[in-house]
Design an enzyme around this catalytic site. Structure first.
Site, PDB file in Angstrom:
ATOM      1  N   GLU A  17       0.896  -1.204   0.061  1.00  0.00           N
ATOM      2  CA  GLU A  17      -0.088   0.059   0.024  1.00  0.00           C
ATOM      3  C   GLU A  17       0.807   1.121   0.067  1.00  0.00           C
ATOM      4  O   GLU A  17       1.623   1.217   0.842  1.00  0.00           O
ATOM      5  CB  GLU A  17      -0.908  -0.023   1.175  1.00  0.00           C
ATOM      6  CG  GLU A  17      -1.867   1.141   1.150  1.00  0.00           C
ATOM      7  CD  GLU A  17      -3.083   0.962   1.935  1.00  0.00           C
ATOM      8  OE1 GLU A  17      -3.350  -0.187   2.208  1.00  0.00           O
ATOM      9  OE2 GLU A  17      -4.032   1.856   2.028  1.00  0.00           O
ATOM     10  N   ARG A  18       0.554   2.115  -0.916  1.00  0.00           N
ATOM     11  CA  ARG A  18       1.538   2.844  -1.211  1.00  0.00           C
ATOM     12  C   ARG A  18       3.061   2.996  -1.219  1.00  0.00           C
ATOM     13  O   ARG A  18       3.797   3.746  -0.832  1.00  0.00           O
ATOM     14  CB  ARG A  18       1.116   4.213   0.132  1.00  0.00           C
ATOM     15  CG  ARG A  18      -0.222   4.659   0.324  1.00  0.00           C
ATOM     16  CD  ARG A  18      -0.925   5.269  -0.640  1.00  0.00           C
ATOM     17  NE  ARG A  18      -2.465   5.400  -0.202  1.00  0.00           N
ATOM     18  CZ  ARG A  18      -3.389   5.825  -1.058  1.00  0.00           C
ATOM     19  NH1 ARG A  18      -3.280   5.896  -2.437  1.00  0.00           N
ATOM     20  NH2 ARG A  18      -4.446   5.743  -0.557  1.00  0.00           N
ATOM     21  N   ASN A  55      -3.126  -1.781   7.519  1.00  0.00           N
ATOM     22  CA  ASN A  55      -4.543  -2.270   7.301  1.00  0.00           C
ATOM     23  C   ASN A  55      -4.427  -3.818   7.295  1.00  0.00           C
ATOM     24  O   ASN A  55      -4.042  -4.461   6.232  1.00  0.00           O
ATOM     25  CB  ASN A  55      -4.949  -1.872   6.057  1.00  0.00           C
ATOM     26  CG  ASN A  55      -5.135  -0.247   5.957  1.00  0.00           C
ATOM     27  OD1 ASN A  55      -5.773   0.189   6.982  1.00  0.00           O
ATOM     28  ND2 ASN A  55      -4.994   0.610   4.943  1.00  0.00           N
ATOM     29  N   GLU A  88     -10.514   4.443   8.612  1.00  0.00           N
ATOM     30  CA  GLU A  88     -10.626   4.054   7.550  1.00  0.00           C
ATOM     31  C   GLU A  88     -11.374   2.841   7.415  1.00  0.00           C
ATOM     32  O   GLU A  88     -10.536   1.840   6.433  1.00  0.00           O
ATOM     33  CB  GLU A  88      -9.158   4.220   6.912  1.00  0.00           C
ATOM     34  CG  GLU A  88      -8.918   5.608   7.102  1.00  0.00           C
ATOM     35  CD  GLU A  88      -7.627   6.005   6.182  1.00  0.00           C
ATOM     36  OE1 GLU A  88      -6.772   5.146   5.845  1.00  0.00           O
ATOM     37  OE2 GLU A  88      -7.282   7.196   5.853  1.00  0.00           O
ATOM     38  N   ARG A 111      -1.859   3.722  16.695  1.00  0.00           N
ATOM     39  CA  ARG A 111      -1.838   4.754  15.954  1.00  0.00           C
ATOM     40  C   ARG A 111      -2.886   5.734  16.441  1.00  0.00           C
ATOM     41  O   ARG A 111      -4.100   5.435  16.489  1.00  0.00           O
ATOM     42  CB  ARG A 111      -1.874   4.371  14.443  1.00  0.00           C
ATOM     43  CG  ARG A 111      -0.702   3.623  14.218  1.00  0.00           C
ATOM     44  CD  ARG A 111      -0.738   2.933  12.667  1.00  0.00           C
ATOM     45  NE  ARG A 111      -0.267   3.937  11.766  1.00  0.00           N
ATOM     46  CZ  ARG A 111      -1.026   4.261  10.600  1.00  0.00           C
ATOM     47  NH1 ARG A 111      -2.026   3.900  10.427  1.00  0.00           N
ATOM     48  NH2 ARG A 111      -0.490   5.253   9.925  1.00  0.00           N
ATOM     49  N   LYS A 141       0.791  10.649  13.527  1.00  0.00           N
ATOM     50  CA  LYS A 141       1.612  11.321  12.259  1.00  0.00           C
ATOM     51  C   LYS A 141       1.926  12.729  12.482  1.00  0.00           C
ATOM     52  O   LYS A 141       1.517  13.390  13.268  1.00  0.00           O
ATOM     53  CB  LYS A 141       0.440  11.319  11.106  1.00  0.00           C
ATOM     54  CG  LYS A 141      -0.073   9.899  10.652  1.00  0.00           C
ATOM     55  CD  LYS A 141      -0.857  10.057   9.252  1.00  0.00           C
ATOM     56  CE  LYS A 141      -1.085   8.312   9.093  1.00  0.00           C
ATOM     57  NZ  LYS A 141      -1.544   8.279   7.689  1.00  0.00           N
ATOM     58  N   ASP A 185      -2.567  14.302   7.003  1.00  0.00           N
ATOM     59  CA  ASP A 185      -2.024  12.962   6.471  1.00  0.00           C
ATOM     60  C   ASP A 185      -0.969  13.184   5.576  1.00  0.00           C
ATOM     61  O   ASP A 185      -1.143  13.314   4.301  1.00  0.00           O
ATOM     62  CB  ASP A 185      -3.163  12.288   5.546  1.00  0.00           C
ATOM     63  CG  ASP A 185      -2.592  10.790   5.299  1.00  0.00           C
ATOM     64  OD1 ASP A 185      -1.885  10.342   5.923  1.00  0.00           O
ATOM     65  OD2 ASP A 185      -3.839  10.070   4.621  1.00  0.00           O
ATOM     66  N   GLU A 239       5.131   9.909  13.818  1.00  0.00           N
ATOM     67  CA  GLU A 239       5.358   8.898  12.510  1.00  0.00           C
ATOM     68  C   GLU A 239       5.712   9.820  11.474  1.00  0.00           C
ATOM     69  O   GLU A 239       4.920  10.996  11.090  1.00  0.00           O
ATOM     70  CB  GLU A 239       3.852   8.184  12.247  1.00  0.00           C
ATOM     71  CG  GLU A 239       3.634   7.235  11.224  1.00  0.00           C
ATOM     72  CD  GLU A 239       2.608   6.499  10.922  1.00  0.00           C
ATOM     73  OE1 GLU A 239       2.176   6.011  11.959  1.00  0.00           O
ATOM     74  OE2 GLU A 239       1.524   6.891   9.846  1.00  0.00           O
ATOM     75  N   GLU A 295       3.714   9.471  -0.507  1.00  0.00           N
ATOM     76  CA  GLU A 295       2.612   9.439  -0.964  1.00  0.00           C
ATOM     77  C   GLU A 295       2.099  10.758  -1.546  1.00  0.00           C
ATOM     78  O   GLU A 295       1.401  10.769  -2.538  1.00  0.00           O
ATOM     79  CB  GLU A 295       1.711   8.922   0.456  1.00  0.00           C
ATOM     80  CG  GLU A 295       0.136   8.809   0.190  1.00  0.00           C
ATOM     81  CD  GLU A 295      -0.531   8.416   1.099  1.00  0.00           C
ATOM     82  OE1 GLU A 295      -0.048   7.938   2.146  1.00  0.00           O
ATOM     83  OE2 GLU A 295      -1.700   8.240   1.005  1.00  0.00           O
TER      84      GLU A 295
HETATM   85  C1  GCV Z   1      -2.372   2.480   5.492  1.00  0.00           C
HETATM   86  C2  GCV Z   1      -3.576   7.279   4.357  1.00  0.00           C
HETATM   87  C3  GCV Z   1      -3.031   6.522   3.289  1.00  0.00           C
HETATM   88  C4  GCV Z   1      -3.265   5.090   3.617  1.00  0.00           C
HETATM   89  C5  GCV Z   1      -2.911   4.508   4.734  1.00  0.00           C
HETATM   90  C6  GCV Z   1      -3.633   5.444   6.067  1.00  0.00           C
HETATM   91  C7  GCV Z   1      -2.903   5.081   7.375  1.00  0.00           C
HETATM   92  O1  GCV Z   1      -5.033   7.296   4.610  1.00  0.00           O
HETATM   93  O2  GCV Z   1      -3.683   6.835   2.108  1.00  0.00           O
HETATM   94  O3  GCV Z   1      -3.196   4.063   2.508  1.00  0.00           O
HETATM   95  O4  GCV Z   1      -3.198   3.091   4.880  1.00  0.00           O
HETATM   96  O5  GCV Z   1      -3.048   6.699   5.661  1.00  0.00           O
HETATM   97  O6  GCV Z   1      -1.678   6.013   7.583  1.00  0.00           O
HETATM   98  O7  GCV Z   1      -3.197   4.279   7.901  1.00  0.00           O
END
Ligand code: GCV
Length: 840
Positions: free
Chosen positions: A185-186, A228, A309, A342, A383, A388, A410, A416
């Site tokens: 992912e990313r 995820n 999410e 997180r 974060k 984000d 983080e 991204e």
């Molecule tokens: C791993 C953002 C990203 C998602 C990521 C999420 C996170 O929304 O677009 O891809 O998911 O952050 O940090 O959990």
């Protein structure tokens, strides 16, 4: 004497090797190349030790010893001879401080060397010049070895070394967002080095080499799967596979950790609940953790993304994040494991019509009230900004919202929202701004780096987590210059007082050698790359104006509006920006300590670069810079795009100074970036020109005198199509070819005779490989295949690409024809061409 002769011979061989450019540079070795030292440096090491002794045997010390042998062989051409540690001679001696003190009387560091710290000391032992690498622990020794090798690679004198280094914080972790099927992912650099088809890969060579890279910059832990999380990561048959990764990591002092799905007790555990306060659930976690430690005794712990999410979390049972974190933490505690919980918890179905709603408030609202309720082996992973990883955000107020809770920052190395490793964007300047930001959480200054490392509130744990997403691409992160971000993360986690310039210079020397032109050019490019990226993608704190519902890559200005995701910028006909003030807005500003809140509450004291994050400003609002908001938008986008062109020129000045493979690779990427910066520039300027109805004082926005739209050409087979959103293609339209034999678009050359650069802007989707041919009259002058893997299957800003034909002699009346041959779902689409006179 012998060594001196060897050194002369070596010098000779090096010079010859350099002349032939013997090293094939793939980027795989990153900053650990150990290339033969330049002749100006090698003489400094004539008296370098020839023996190596290690005080005891362990996997980490073996790694340290082998690394030193490998590095010294590569750089100095000296084969270090392993000897028992009392044997005398000129030796490098590796060991932990305590062992060394017992064996080498009189060896006393000037201050304590603790934990993962190390001491590098040049000293005479039994009459011989020796170098001591003493660690507070075995990891400390390993870090000391990497530090010593780095000094030599950069040509530093080591003859009178006496340096003690301690890491700033205990937590210096990497996170990978790898899925068990092998995708990431990313991730922008190929598939996972850890997983394939639902299992851990058989061949873990890349994992070993990745662990070595991480260790070389002091990273001591790594969570290897996507937050995820797939619950399979906790299945009993998966555990031995994870244990194999842990074995590889162990030799480099890296603790393995995994991300877990909080609902696992129900999903895979056979329970009807995952309520953290249910004793059966607690028991389930205890058993699960015990199984882990049986097979992985140094297991690091778990990362948790919950209530975020679409991930399930404690809210399903009306429980808090503290309830959830603690149930796992208590299971881990007896084994020394940690929970990274997180703070990225937010509702992505927010009602956008309510002006009081604000996603930025979520982390603080969810976690501040729980301060003091988390166990001591829980770390809240926050974060760096409240949204984000945008091109620019303020610092998250949660850093000063927790006093009795461990925290870690983080940071996102995987780019991204900052160009996805296709655009150059060195993030150390952004990160140092964040880390140095004074949150005013105490009487003295309390920069973020002190809060997260636990110094301010005397927390036992804390530090730095970086999302890396390295992949199977040979050079780990795709863009050769992007590796500076991984290097910078590690260096800042170790020592956040380092300046971005120091870090960029270290990295450049290690990666490209010590040629002064190379070093100064790359350092300058790196240092300006973030402000440049920001200037054409996310003005004045409005955040990256990208397609937030899809790729997060090209422009997508309206994609953030009128939906629940909450990345709103609220642009309308009158102005842009979110009012987050306490007085009239969402109240987010009130989450900061008063001295910070006071700065952001008023536009008069808010710095320009964050104005639109905190305030809704009219297009005519005058900034501290003296410009209006709208003129700033125009100027910064035009300047930003021009600065990327400048990067191309700067890079070209290094042609004779860098190996061909890396030179060509970076050049192609920068040329692409230059064209994509124009896509960004035009989308944003045209959009805000239409919204604001205020002209660009410099007359650029909306005027393209050198441009010929594809839809205005003479078309054979091609047909016009609307592009959505309109601002992502020139004139809002493109042309597509639906005939398998191909289509043509032609136009007559009507300007004065001369040499021109012909830019053809077309669309390169990832679901086809169209072919293009360009003719002047009947003569074929160029051809190419659109076979890039840009992140889109549609025409638009994400797939827009430029092909440049330079130095074309053209005469009035000549017909220029572009032939496009479609392939699969890609219709050889064209946007426009531009003709620019080129100097003779
Ligand atoms: C791993 C953002 C990203 C998602 C990521 C999420 C996170 O929304 O677009 O891809 O998911 O952050 O940090 O959990």
């Amino acid at each position: 004497m012998k060594l001196k002769l060897a050194a002369i011979l070596w010098l000779f061989l090096f010079t010859a090797a350099y002349a032939l450019e013997a090293r094939a540079e793939t980027g795989y070795d990153a900053w650990l190349r150990y290339a033969p030292l330049e002749k100006t440096s090698i003489s400094k090491y004539e008296d370098f030790p020839t023996n190596i002794a290690v005080t005891r045997d362990s996997v980490v010390l073996q790694s340290a010893q082998q690394e030193l042998i490998r590095g010294i062989q590569g750089m100095l051409g000296v084969s270090l001879r392993p000897v028992p540690n009392q044997s005398g001679g000129r030796a490098i001696i590796l060991g932990n401080v305590k062992d060394l003190r017992d064996r080498v009387p009189g060896l006393h560091p000037s201050r304590e060397v603790a934990g993962e710290g190390f001491w590098l000391k040049a000293t005479k032992l039994r009459g011989f010049d020796c170098l001591v690498v003493a660690g507070g622990s075995e990891r400390g020794v390993l870090y000391g070895v990497f530090a010593l090798l780095s000094k030599i690679a950069r040509g530093e004198n080591v003859a009178s070394l006496d340096e003690i280094w301690q890491p700033y914080a205990p937590i210096r972790w990497a996170n990978q967002w790898d899925n068990l099927d092998g995708s990431i992912e990313r991730g922008y650099a190929g598939r996972s080095i850890f997983f394939e088809n639902g299992n851990v890969r058989d061949d873990l060579t890349r994992v070993r080499d990745y662990a070595r890279l991480l260790a070389s910059v002091g990273i001591n832990g790594c969570a290897i799967n996507n937050v995820n999380a797939n619950p399979r990561a906790l299945e009993p048959d998966f555990l031995p596979q994870l244990a194999r990764v842990a074995d590889v990591f162990r030799a480099w002092g890296i603790r393995l950790s995994i991300a877990v799905d909080l609902s696992s007790p129900k999903l895979i555990g056979g329970l009807d609940s995952f309520d953290p306060l249910d004793p059966r659930v607690q028991e389930w976690w205890r058993n699960k953790v015990a199984q882990f430690y049986k097979q992985i005794p140094d297991f690091g712990g778990f990362v948790v993304k919950a209530d975020s999410e679409g991930r399930l979390g404690p809210s399903a049972y009306n429980r808090t994040p503290a309830d959830a974190a603690n149930v796992i933490a208590r299971a881990l505690k007896p084994h020394g494991g940690i929970v990274f919980y997180r703070a990225f918890v937010y509702n992505h179905h927010l009602d956008w019509r309510d002006p009081k709603n604000d996603r930025a408030k979520a982390a603080y609202d969810n976690f501040h009230p729980l301060d003091g309720q988390f166990d001591d082996n829980v770390i809240i992973q926050i974060k760096h900004g409240p949204i984000d990883f945008q091109a620019r955000e303020p610092v998250s107020p949660l850093f000063s919202g927790l006093e009795k809770t461990n925290e870690a920052i983080e940071l996102q190395i995987t780019q991204e929202y900052t160009g996805q490793q296709r655009h150059l964007c060195f993030l150390a300047p952004m990160w140092t701004e964040v880390l140095d930001f004074d949150m005013h959480a105490g009487r003295d200054s309390t920069p973020v780096k002190d809060l997260v490392s636990g110094k301010t509130f005397h927390r036992p744990l804390g530090g730095f987590v970086g999302i890396v997403n390295a992949g199977l691409d040979t050079n780990w992160l795709a863009h050769p210059l992007a590796m500076a971000n991984l290097y910078a993360f590690g260096r800042l986690a170790w020592n956040p007082d380092l300046s971005p310039r120091t870090i960029a210079e270290e990295w450049t020397r290690l990666t490209f050698g010590n040629d002064s032109l190379v070093v100064s050019t790359i350092v300058n490019m790196q240092l300006s790359s973030w402000p440049v990226y920001e200037s054409y993608t996310g003005p004045l704190g409005a955040q990256t104006l990208t397609d937030i519902l899809g790729s997060h890559y090209g422009p997508g200005i309206e994609s953030s509006e009128e939906n629940g995701w909450g990345q709103w910028h609220r642009a309308d006909k009158e102005g842009i920006g979110m009012d987050r003030t306490v007085a009239t807005g969402t109240g987010f500003v009130g989450q900061y300590r008063p001295r910070v809140a006071q700065i952001y509450e008023s536009p008069a004291t808010t710095p320009d670069e964050l104005l639109l994050f905190f305030h809704h400003a009219s297009y005519g609002h005058v900034l501290h810079s003296g410009k209006t908001v709208i003129q700033h938008i125009y100027d910064s986008h035009y300047e930003g795009a021009a600065r990327v062109d400048e990067f191309v020129r700067q890079w070209k000045s290094l042609k004779e100074h860098i190996d061909t493979a890396r030179y060509d690779d970076v050049l192609a990427r920068l040329e692409y970036q230059a064209s994509h910066a124009i896509v960004w520039r035009d989308a944003i300027c045209n959009y805000f020109l239409r919204e604001s109805r205020i002209a660009d004082a410099s007359g650029r926005a909306g005027h393209f005198p050198n441009r010929i739209e594809a839809e205005a050409m003479q078309l054979q087979g091609y047909g016009p199509v609307e592009v959505t959103p309109w601002e992502n293609a020139s004139g809002g339209k493109a042309i597509e070819c639906q005939q398998s034999q191909g289509c043509s678009a032609s136009f007559p050359f009507t300007r004065v005779a001369g040499r021109y650069a012909l830019d053809i802007v077309y669309f390169d989707q990832k679901n086809g490989e169209s072919k293009f041919r360009v003719f002047v009259g009947d003569k074929l002058i160029d051809h190419w295949t659109a076979d890039d893997q840009l992140p889109s299957t549609k025409i638009g800003a994400d797939s827009s690409k430029r092909h440049r034909i330079d130095g074309l002699e053209l005469h009035p009346g000549e017909q220029i024809r572009i032939k496009g041959i479609p392939d699969r779902d890609e219709h050889a689409a064209l946007d426009y061409v531009e003709l620019t006179p080129t100097p003779k």
